[in-house]
Design a protein around this motif. Sequence first.
Motif, PDB file in Angstrom:
ATOM      1  N   GLY A  80       7.970 -27.505  37.180  1.00  0.00           N
ATOM      2  CA  GLY A  80       9.082 -26.776  37.509  1.00  0.00           C
ATOM      3  C   GLY A  80       8.646 -25.365  38.592  1.00  0.00           C
ATOM      4  O   GLY A  80       9.241 -24.641  38.585  1.00  0.00           O
ATOM      5  N   GLY A  81       7.258 -25.614  38.696  1.00  0.00           N
ATOM      6  CA  GLY A  81       6.749 -24.330  39.205  1.00  0.00           C
ATOM      7  C   GLY A  81       6.238 -23.243  38.400  1.00  0.00           C
ATOM      8  O   GLY A  81       5.858 -22.189  38.981  1.00  0.00           O
ATOM      9  N   PHE A  82       6.392 -23.358  37.274  1.00  0.00           N
ATOM     10  CA  PHE A  82       5.845 -22.329  36.549  1.00  0.00           C
ATOM     11  C   PHE A  82       4.654 -22.926  35.808  1.00  0.00           C
ATOM     12  O   PHE A  82       4.541 -24.262  35.007  1.00  0.00           O
ATOM     13  N   GLN A  83       3.518 -22.279  35.966  1.00  0.00           N
ATOM     14  CA  GLN A  83       2.187 -22.649  35.536  1.00  0.00           C
ATOM     15  C   GLN A  83       2.079 -22.343  33.759  1.00  0.00           C
ATOM     16  O   GLN A  83       2.141 -21.113  33.623  1.00  0.00           O
ATOM     17  N   LEU A  84       1.742 -23.399  33.160  1.00  0.00           N
ATOM     18  CA  LEU A  84       1.540 -23.216  31.660  1.00  0.00           C
ATOM     19  C   LEU A  84       0.147 -22.549  31.226  1.00  0.00           C
ATOM     20  O   LEU A  84      -0.856 -22.723  32.240  1.00  0.00           O
ATOM     21  N   PRO A  85       0.137 -21.687  30.548  1.00  0.00           N
ATOM     22  CA  PRO A  85      -1.270 -21.364  29.879  1.00  0.00           C
ATOM     23  C   PRO A  85      -2.295 -22.369  29.468  1.00  0.00           C
ATOM     24  O   PRO A  85      -1.740 -23.473  29.203  1.00  0.00           O
ATOM     25  N   GLU A 147       6.132 -20.262  22.033  1.00  0.00           N
ATOM     26  CA  GLU A 147       7.440 -20.236  22.994  1.00  0.00           C
ATOM     27  C   GLU A 147       7.728 -18.952  23.584  1.00  0.00           C
ATOM     28  O   GLU A 147       8.071 -18.845  24.757  1.00  0.00           O
ATOM     29  N   GLN A 148       7.441 -17.858  23.020  1.00  0.00           N
ATOM     30  CA  GLN A 148       7.539 -16.501  23.458  1.00  0.00           C
ATOM     31  C   GLN A 148       6.600 -16.342  24.745  1.00  0.00           C
ATOM     32  O   GLN A 148       6.893 -15.900  25.649  1.00  0.00           O
ATOM     33  N   GLN A 149       5.185 -16.772  24.507  1.00  0.00           N
ATOM     34  CA  GLN A 149       4.375 -16.667  25.530  1.00  0.00           C
ATOM     35  C   GLN A 149       5.084 -17.445  26.809  1.00  0.00           C
ATOM     36  O   GLN A 149       4.543 -17.064  27.943  1.00  0.00           O
ATOM     37  N   LEU A 150       5.453 -18.620  26.614  1.00  0.00           N
ATOM     38  CA  LEU A 150       6.089 -19.464  27.560  1.00  0.00           C
ATOM     39  C   LEU A 150       7.171 -18.988  28.264  1.00  0.00           C
ATOM     40  O   LEU A 150       7.583 -19.621  29.339  1.00  0.00           O
ATOM     41  N   GLY A 151       7.974 -17.739  28.034  1.00  0.00           N
ATOM     42  CA  GLY A 151       8.804 -17.333  28.590  1.00  0.00           C
ATOM     43  C   GLY A 151      10.134 -18.517  28.761  1.00  0.00           C
ATOM     44  O   GLY A 151      10.598 -18.993  27.653  1.00  0.00           O
ATOM     45  N   PHE A 152      10.303 -18.647  30.101  1.00  0.00           N
ATOM     46  CA  PHE A 152      11.632 -19.615  30.332  1.00  0.00           C
ATOM     47  C   PHE A 152      11.579 -20.830  29.928  1.00  0.00           C
ATOM     48  O   PHE A 152      12.283 -21.449  29.237  1.00  0.00           O
ATOM     49  N   VAL A 153      10.320 -21.382  30.006  1.00  0.00           N
ATOM     50  CA  VAL A 153      10.030 -22.745  29.359  1.00  0.00           C
ATOM     51  C   VAL A 153      10.049 -22.720  27.864  1.00  0.00           C
ATOM     52  O   VAL A 153      10.612 -23.802  27.278  1.00  0.00           O
ATOM     53  N   GLY A 154       9.533 -21.731  27.366  1.00  0.00           N
ATOM     54  CA  GLY A 154       9.665 -21.705  25.902  1.00  0.00           C
ATOM     55  C   GLY A 154      11.143 -21.704  25.412  1.00  0.00           C
ATOM     56  O   GLY A 154      11.522 -22.244  24.414  1.00  0.00           O
ATOM     57  N   MET A 155      12.094 -20.878  26.197  1.00  0.00           N
ATOM     58  CA  MET A 155      13.377 -20.686  25.757  1.00  0.00           C
ATOM     59  C   MET A 155      14.066 -22.035  25.904  1.00  0.00           C
ATOM     60  O   MET A 155      14.946 -22.613  25.137  1.00  0.00           O
TER      61      MET A 155
END
Length: 182
Positions: A80-85, A147-155
Amino acid sequence: VLGAVEWEHNGKGPLLGINVALQDIRPAAHPLATKLGNALVEGKLAGNITLQLSNGRWQDGNGHLMIQGKGGNLSGVDIGGFQLPSLTYEQLAAELTLQQRHVVVQDFQMRGRDWQVDVQGKVSLNEPLRQSPIDLTLRVRTSEALEQQLGFVGMFLKQGRDRQVFTSLKISGTLEHPNPVL
């Protein structure tokens, strides 16, 4: 790569039969990888491929793919436009079947130290390939730290957990425009 190719021109069997054993394949270095999007799987894979064709189009054939990999890296995944690490994996295993213009994902599992993804479902093959409809179910498990590193995706992943600490996502749409739903 070790294998056998059978070609039959006027007989009753398939036009082309392929059986291939794969060892030390590096998918990120393969030209086909660039056609599948920005995500790259780095590492070495091994497996087996069988493919039976009755005409010149691979999409109309029947086949089976089994692959395994131990240790590598998954990068370039966009949700969704968010690049995963970049994610390091310890194990990759997949079993896919090609059946009359459908790729059936019987089992796909990729596991890292603090994450795991399981996939099942199917892709209906169209031309161009990027417009092929998808019907997949992903089960994702992540650690609190990831999850914390992923921000919005992690939430998002944390909110949808089941009792086994997995989040299930249904993905429809096309290969070019997937639509994930929790």
